[in-house]
Write an enzyme that holds these catalytic residues in place. Structure first.
Site, PDB file in Angstrom:
ATOM      1  CE  LYS A 152      70.168  20.615  11.876  1.00 33.37           C
ATOM      2  NZ  LYS A 152      71.131  21.647  11.092  1.00 33.37           N
TER       3      LYS A 152
HETATM    4  P1  NAD Z   1      75.406  27.561  19.792  1.00 30.58           P
HETATM    5  O1  NAD Z   1      74.679  26.383  20.476  1.00 30.58           O
HETATM    6  O2  NAD Z   1      76.827  27.784  19.558  1.00 30.58           O
HETATM    7  O3  NAD Z   1      74.738  28.784  20.106  1.00 30.58           O
HETATM    8  C1  NAD Z   1      73.558  29.254  20.136  1.00 30.58           C
HETATM    9  C2  NAD Z   1      73.471  30.660  20.759  1.00 30.58           C
HETATM   10  O4  NAD Z   1      72.059  31.007  20.663  1.00 30.58           O
HETATM   11  C3  NAD Z   1      73.886  30.759  22.230  1.00 30.58           C
HETATM   12  O5  NAD Z   1      74.819  31.959  22.228  1.00 30.58           O
HETATM   13  C4  NAD Z   1      72.404  30.967  22.932  1.00 30.58           C
HETATM   14  O6  NAD Z   1      72.479  31.651  23.763  1.00 30.58           O
HETATM   15  C5  NAD Z   1      71.734  31.852  21.841  1.00 30.58           C
HETATM   16  N1  NAD Z   1      70.253  31.687  22.089  1.00 30.58           N
HETATM   17  C6  NAD Z   1      69.547  30.650  22.441  1.00 30.58           C
HETATM   18  N2  NAD Z   1      68.135  31.015  22.426  1.00 30.58           N
HETATM   19  C7  NAD Z   1      68.137  32.202  22.262  1.00 30.58           C
HETATM   20  C8  NAD Z   1      67.288  33.226  22.234  1.00 30.58           C
HETATM   21  N3  NAD Z   1      65.762  33.034  22.755  1.00 30.58           N
HETATM   22  N4  NAD Z   1      67.543  34.645  21.958  1.00 30.58           N
HETATM   23  C9  NAD Z   1      68.676  34.775  21.662  1.00 30.58           C
HETATM   24  N5  NAD Z   1      69.761  34.001  21.759  1.00 30.58           N
HETATM   25  C10 NAD Z   1      69.586  32.611  22.101  1.00 30.58           C
HETATM   26  O7  NAD Z   1      74.670  27.017  18.198  1.00 30.58           O
HETATM   27  P2  NAD Z   1      75.205  27.513  16.845  1.00 30.58           P
HETATM   28  O8  NAD Z   1      76.201  26.524  16.176  1.00 30.58           O
HETATM   29  O9  NAD Z   1      75.885  28.769  16.770  1.00 30.58           O
HETATM   30  O10 NAD Z   1      74.027  27.607  15.863  1.00 30.58           O
HETATM   31  C11 NAD Z   1      73.281  28.890  15.867  1.00 30.58           C
HETATM   32  C12 NAD Z   1      72.128  28.690  14.580  1.00 30.58           C
HETATM   33  O11 NAD Z   1      73.057  28.600  13.361  1.00 30.58           O
HETATM   34  C13 NAD Z   1      71.319  27.592  14.567  1.00 30.58           C
HETATM   35  O12 NAD Z   1      70.057  27.823  14.140  1.00 30.58           O
HETATM   36  C14 NAD Z   1      71.953  26.488  13.716  1.00 30.58           C
HETATM   37  O13 NAD Z   1      71.160  25.621  13.077  1.00 30.58           O
HETATM   38  C15 NAD Z   1      72.660  27.396  12.733  1.00 30.58           C
HETATM   39  N6  NAD Z   1      73.900  26.797  12.028  1.00 30.58           N
HETATM   40  C16 NAD Z   1      74.814  26.172  12.837  1.00 30.58           C
HETATM   41  C17 NAD Z   1      75.955  25.820  12.019  1.00 30.58           C
HETATM   42  C18 NAD Z   1      77.047  25.495  12.757  1.00 30.58           C
HETATM   43  O14 NAD Z   1      78.388  25.016  12.126  1.00 30.58           O
HETATM   44  N7  NAD Z   1      77.190  25.644  13.881  1.00 30.58           N
HETATM   45  C19 NAD Z   1      75.618  25.524  10.737  1.00 30.58           C
HETATM   46  C20 NAD Z   1      74.904  26.083  10.071  1.00 30.58           C
HETATM   47  C21 NAD Z   1      73.671  26.685  10.749  1.00 30.58           C
END
Ligand code: NAD
Length: 416
Positions: free
Chosen positions: A106
């Site tokens: 990571k």
């Molecule tokens: P992203 O940056 O595209 O989106 C994050 C979202 O969370 C945004 O809409 C933001 O406004 C919202 N957010 C931030 N703070 C917040 C809060 N306090 N309350 C509510 N919403 C809030 O990120 P992502 O890629 O969608 O990732 C989201 C989660 O999924 C993370 O935990 C990430 O580790 C996990 N994840 C992502 C992937 C991937 O392929 N992108 C894969 C596995 C896990």
């Protein structure tokens, strides 16, 4: 266990539990408790106004017994080495659970990406890669997107790596735009994978998905695509939130229209026909399925007993604290753990890497078919352990992941 635990103490106690259940020897448990390599770097970049900005970056490589290190890079203020180490460890188990030949890593850069211009973000990303380039590579460590990084970030990473090596190496990063070697279906893979797990869990639990009420916390890549995929199978999305707050609509809302509204106004709130709610309220809504898709530690001992959903699918990494886990288990809530629920992203990242190595491009239908097959197989393998062990799904998933990594280490032996 006290609520003040760090992500790393939580990850270590999960490893301890799985090791005990698997009867791993102390040596193996000790080895898996430590990442193989942790790198911290400091990036100095020229800001648009001529000043110098200094940012800290981290890359943690946990274990690579099953293949090269693989894991996302997040841009987030206040990120710590503890948190990145815990997330790297989760990646090791996750890749093993979906049975893809990768280890876990990571990365993180301490930055509020919303405060930087696009050109500043590009310089920051390229500098980060240049500082850890010797430890990256298609057979060493392959980055992917995570919180506040996206396909554009991956394009800069792949380009910087290729420039420094002197030739084009698309397989050095995944989650890239399709026109430079990205895979069809990668952007939506994590969200779609979450829904594949929900479909399996609903079948086992007799939950009807047509018309099922879904609430989603987070409206970024994962939250948006989970919403679309849930709608595709007939679920009703009743609430969605982002960092600015949430919206609720009893009759159901359209994710595409909400995205258009967010792009215009920078917030999901004030969306026509919906009532504004807080993020806390969203989590506690009466609904069938709750999908936390934002940050860690959202369901805690403070609100777990107020969760009304029948099923919680952890799209985000670490949204539920161990105390909350116990409360939900006792309430008979079906919780699909992060290391299984959100493994669709890394699964299609693996497909992208294979396509890049073979210089092929698979059609979307093939990618989606392969994703569903992988996720369904992993889900059923976890369920099989759960029924033998009479455990919760997180323990079952950990036993599958940690067990596979431990077997690989045993087979490889210790060198020298
Ligand atoms: P992203 O940056 O595209 O989106 C994050 C979202 O969370 C945004 O809409 C933001 O406004 C919202 N957010 C931030 N703070 C917040 C809060 N306090 N309350 C509510 N919403 C809030 O990120 P992502 O890629 O969608 O990732 C989201 C989660 O999924 C993370 O935990 C990430 O580790 C996990 N994840 C992502 C992937 C991937 O392929 N992108 C894969 C596995 C896990």
């Amino acid at each position: 266990m006290a609520e003040e635990q760090t992500p790393l103490t939580v990850a270590l106690s999960q490893l301890k539990l799985a090791s005990k259940k698997l009867e791993l020897d102390d040596g193996l448990q000790k080895m898996l408790s430590h990442p193989k390599r942790s790198i911290t770097v400091s990036m100095d970049i020229r800001m648009d106004n001529g000043s110098v900005g200094v940012y800290n970056g981290i890359r943690v490589q946990h274990w690579d017994a099953r293949g090269p290190f693989k894991g996302g890079i997040r841009f987030y203020p206040g990120i710590t080495i503890d948190e990145v180490t815990a997330l790297a460890m989760l990646m090791t188990w996750k890749c093993a659970i979906v049975d893809i030949p990768f280890g876990g890593a990571k990365g993180g850069v301490c930055v509020d990406s919303k405060k930087l211009s696009n050109t500043e973000l590009e310089r920051l990303t390229r500098r980060y890669v240049s500082l850890i380039v010797d430890y990256l590579g298609p057979q060493r460590d392959i980055p992917a997107p995570d919180l506040y990084t996206d396909a554009q970030t991956m394009a800069w990473i792949m380009d910087t790596y290729s420039q420094l090596k002197g030739y084009r190496i698309p397989e050095s990063a995944t989650g890239k735009p399709v026109e430079i070697g990205g895979s069809w279906g990668r952007t939506e893979a994590t969200g779609r994978g979450v829904i594949h797990c929900i479909k399996q869990a609903a079948e086992n639990n007799g939950l009807k998905l047509r018309g099922a009420k879904v609430a989603i916390q987070g409206f970024g890549n994962v939250g948006f695509h989970a919403a679309l995929a849930a709608q595709e199978i007939g679920c009703k999305i009743i609430a969605i939130s982002d960092s600015t707050g949430g919206v609720y609509c009893e009759g159901g809302l359209n994710p595409n229209s909400l995205l258009a509204h967010k792009e215009q106004t920078k917030s999901v709130q004030n969306f026509e026909g919906c009532k504004d709610i807080s993020n806390e309220e969203l989590l506690e809504l009466p609904c069938d399925i709750l999908i936390p898709a934002a940050l860690e530690n959202q369901i805690t001992s403070k609100n777990a007993d107020k969760i009304q959903a029948k099923m919680v699918a952890e799209a985000a990494n670490g949204p539920t604290t161990p105390e909350a886990d116990r409360v939900l288990y006792e309430k008979d809530v079906c919780l699909i753990p992060d290391i299984l629920a959100n493994s669709g992203g890394v699964t299609v990242s693996y497909f992208e890497w294979v396509q890049n190595l073979t210089r092929e491009q698979w059609p979307l239908e093939l990618v989606n078919q392969k994703l569903e097959a992988k996720m369904t197989k992993a889900f059923n393998e976890v369920e099989a352990i759960v029924s033998i062990e009479e455990s919760d799904m997180r323990t079952g998933a950990l036993m599958l992941g940690v067990g596979r990594v431990a077997n690989a280490i045993r087979t490889l032996g210790l060198w020298p």
